[in-house]
Design a protein around this motif. Sequence first.
Motif, PDB file in Angstrom:
ATOM      1  N   ASP A   1      -4.793  -3.759  -1.253  1.00  0.00           N
ATOM      2  CA  ASP A   1      -4.896  -3.688   0.294  1.00  0.00           C
ATOM      3  C   ASP A   1      -5.369  -4.945   0.895  1.00  0.00           C
TER       4      ASP A   1
ATOM      5  N   ARG B   1      -5.630  -8.424   5.569  1.00  0.00           N
ATOM      6  CA  ARG B   1      -5.917  -7.160   5.082  1.00  0.00           C
ATOM      7  C   ARG B   1      -4.999  -6.082   5.740  1.00  0.00           C
ATOM      8  N   LEU B   2      -4.376  -5.332   4.860  1.00  0.00           N
ATOM      9  CA  LEU B   2      -3.211  -4.437   5.272  1.00  0.00           C
ATOM     10  C   LEU B   2      -3.756  -3.596   6.428  1.00  0.00           C
ATOM     11  N   HIS B   3      -3.285  -3.349   7.388  1.00  0.00           N
ATOM     12  CA  HIS B   3      -3.715  -2.683   8.455  1.00  0.00           C
ATOM     13  C   HIS B   3      -3.340  -1.005   8.145  1.00  0.00           C
TER      14      HIS B   3
ATOM     15  N   ILE C   1      -4.580   1.152   5.948  1.00  0.00           N
ATOM     16  CA  ILE C   1      -4.469   1.614   4.710  1.00  0.00           C
ATOM     17  C   ILE C   1      -5.588   1.244   3.864  1.00  0.00           C
TER      18      ILE C   1
ATOM     19  N   CYS D   1       3.617 -11.226   7.760  1.00  0.00           N
ATOM     20  CA  CYS D   1       2.413 -10.366   7.820  1.00  0.00           C
ATOM     21  C   CYS D   1       2.426 -10.724   9.438  1.00  0.00           C
TER      22      CYS D   1
ATOM     23  N   VAL E   1       0.297  -5.846   9.556  1.00  0.00           N
ATOM     24  CA  VAL E   1       1.393  -5.183   8.971  1.00  0.00           C
ATOM     25  C   VAL E   1       2.178  -6.284   8.221  1.00  0.00           C
ATOM     26  N   CYS E   2       2.480  -5.883   7.012  1.00  0.00           N
ATOM     27  CA  CYS E   2       3.244  -7.015   6.078  1.00  0.00           C
ATOM     28  C   CYS E   2       4.490  -6.521   5.682  1.00  0.00           C
TER      29      CYS E   2
ATOM     30  N   ASN F   1       8.158  -2.375   4.908  1.00  0.00           N
ATOM     31  CA  ASN F   1       6.824  -2.398   5.480  1.00  0.00           C
ATOM     32  C   ASN F   1       5.740  -2.098   4.199  1.00  0.00           C
TER      33      ASN F   1
ATOM     34  N   ASN G   1       2.435  -2.106   3.960  1.00  0.00           N
ATOM     35  CA  ASN G   1       1.511  -0.911   4.402  1.00  0.00           C
ATOM     36  C   ASN G   1       1.880   0.727   4.066  1.00  0.00           C
TER      37      ASN G   1
END
Length: 182
Positions: free
Chosen positions: A56, A66-68, A70, A107, A121-122, A128, A130
């Motif tokens: 993540d 940092r992936l939002h 998750i 991102c 969010v990437c 997507n 995430n």
Amino acid sequence: MPLPTGLRSSLRSLRRSLGFIALTALVGVGTFVAMDERVPATGSNLVGNARVIDGDTLAIEGKRVRLHGIDAPESDQTCLDGGRRWPCGRRSTRALRDRVAGDTVRCVGDEEDRYGRLIAVCYADGTNLNAWMVEQGWAVAYRRYSTEFVGEERKAESAGAGVWRGRFVMPWEWRRGERTGG
């Protein structure tokens, strides 16, 4: 010195045309942004080759992301499948690494966490990341911060995908010291 009538009329016509063109451009941009409702309208936009830190977290041009919404198993986390331990944390990292390999990653986010990472969010190749990580079962919806990916989590759980193929401790519980027995 007043402008001749013909020139004044031409300037008014030009202003109306430019106004129409500007309005059309704004509507077009608004439509493009609305195509993916998960893209925030404002914030930081990082684009480049991503280095995967774990399931993540990414790094793009030296900035950690940092992936939002998750939470993926920790790198050293293990899970159980049929009574056998397997390295679900490393597999989660590998899944994200394989997914972004060779793709430019974009991102979008507007907040940082307490570690200075951009919360974002990437996307890679229009996907997507995430949502993809959760739907593939390599991360779970991090409900403490967002319920955005709960639907993807339910699909993964129903399919027995990734960590859902056996037993595991939620990543936030693993960080607090809980372990899967067996």
